[in-house]
Design a protein around this motif. Structure first.
Motif, PDB file in Angstrom:
ATOM      1  N   SER A  15       0.978  -1.339  -0.031  1.00 56.82           N
ATOM      2  CA  SER A  15      -0.239  -0.025   0.156  1.00 56.82           C
ATOM      3  C   SER A  15       0.877   1.157  -0.041  1.00 56.82           C
ATOM      4  N   LYS A  57       1.829   4.817   1.102  1.00 54.38           N
ATOM      5  CA  LYS A  57       1.785   5.476   2.647  1.00 54.38           C
ATOM      6  C   LYS A  57       0.869   6.540   2.741  1.00 54.38           C
ATOM      7  N   MET A  81      -5.325   4.726   4.010  1.00 53.86           N
ATOM      8  CA  MET A  81      -4.341   4.969   5.293  1.00 53.86           C
ATOM      9  C   MET A  81      -5.314   5.419   6.566  1.00 53.86           C
ATOM     10  N   GLU A  95      -0.056  -4.135   9.921  1.00 47.65           N
ATOM     11  CA  GLU A  95       1.001  -3.872   9.242  1.00 47.65           C
ATOM     12  C   GLU A  95       2.206  -4.770   9.367  1.00 47.65           C
TER      13      GLU A  95
END
Length: 158
Positions: free
Chosen positions: A52, A54, A59, A93
């Motif tokens: 992905s 940032k 996000m 993450e």
């Protein structure tokens, strides 16, 4: 007239669908409506991994709630054959540097194996002029892993 139900896939069938594919859609929990975005993925036989950028709406939604639905599908051009699997779980993450490096290298290999356009690099935080190897050399994108899958729906028409 009876309603015809689409048959369910067996685990080995949806594992094959996932292993053969590389494009998914992730539905994030939005404020009022879900937010759906396409993602490349790699599958190691146990976990789905995503890269992905940032930045962007995803996000903020990820930070607010990591609970997502992931969908992978395969269909013929005329839709005479189709299969799909949806999974509900959590996006986490990946922070371990070795795991991130391994996953980034898998994405480089995915791009090469499927002869994907370098234009896809823009969706991963890189310039289309960059070689795919730049994904493994620089951390311009986040690595996510789908964990805690609670529900899998996998259907096929054949």
């Amino acid at each position: 007239m009876d309603i015809v139900k689409i048959p369910k896939m067996q685990k080995h069938e949806y594992d094959t669908l996932i292993a053969e594919g590389y494009v998914s859609r992730i539905a994030f929990q939005g404020e009022k409506y879900p937010y759906i975005a396409p993602f490349l993925y790699v599958f190691d036989g146990k976990f789905l991994y995503f890269l992905s950028t940032k930045y962007g709406k995803k996000m903020n939604l990820f930070r607010e709630s990591p609970y997502v639905s992931v969908e992978i599908e395969k269909y013929s051009k005329d839709l005479s054959c189709y299969t799909f699997v949806t999974m509900q779980g959590r996006i986490e993450e990946v922070t371990d540097s070795i795991e991130k490096k391994i996953i980034r290298e898998k994405f480089v290999q995915l791009i090469k194996d499927h002869k994907l356009s370098n234009n896809i690099l823009a969706a991963l935080g890189h310039s289309p002029q960059d070689p795919p190897e730049a994904i493994a050399l620089e951390e311009r994108s986040m690595v996510w892993k789908l964990t805690g899958v609670k529900d899998i729906v996998a259907l096929k028409n054949v």
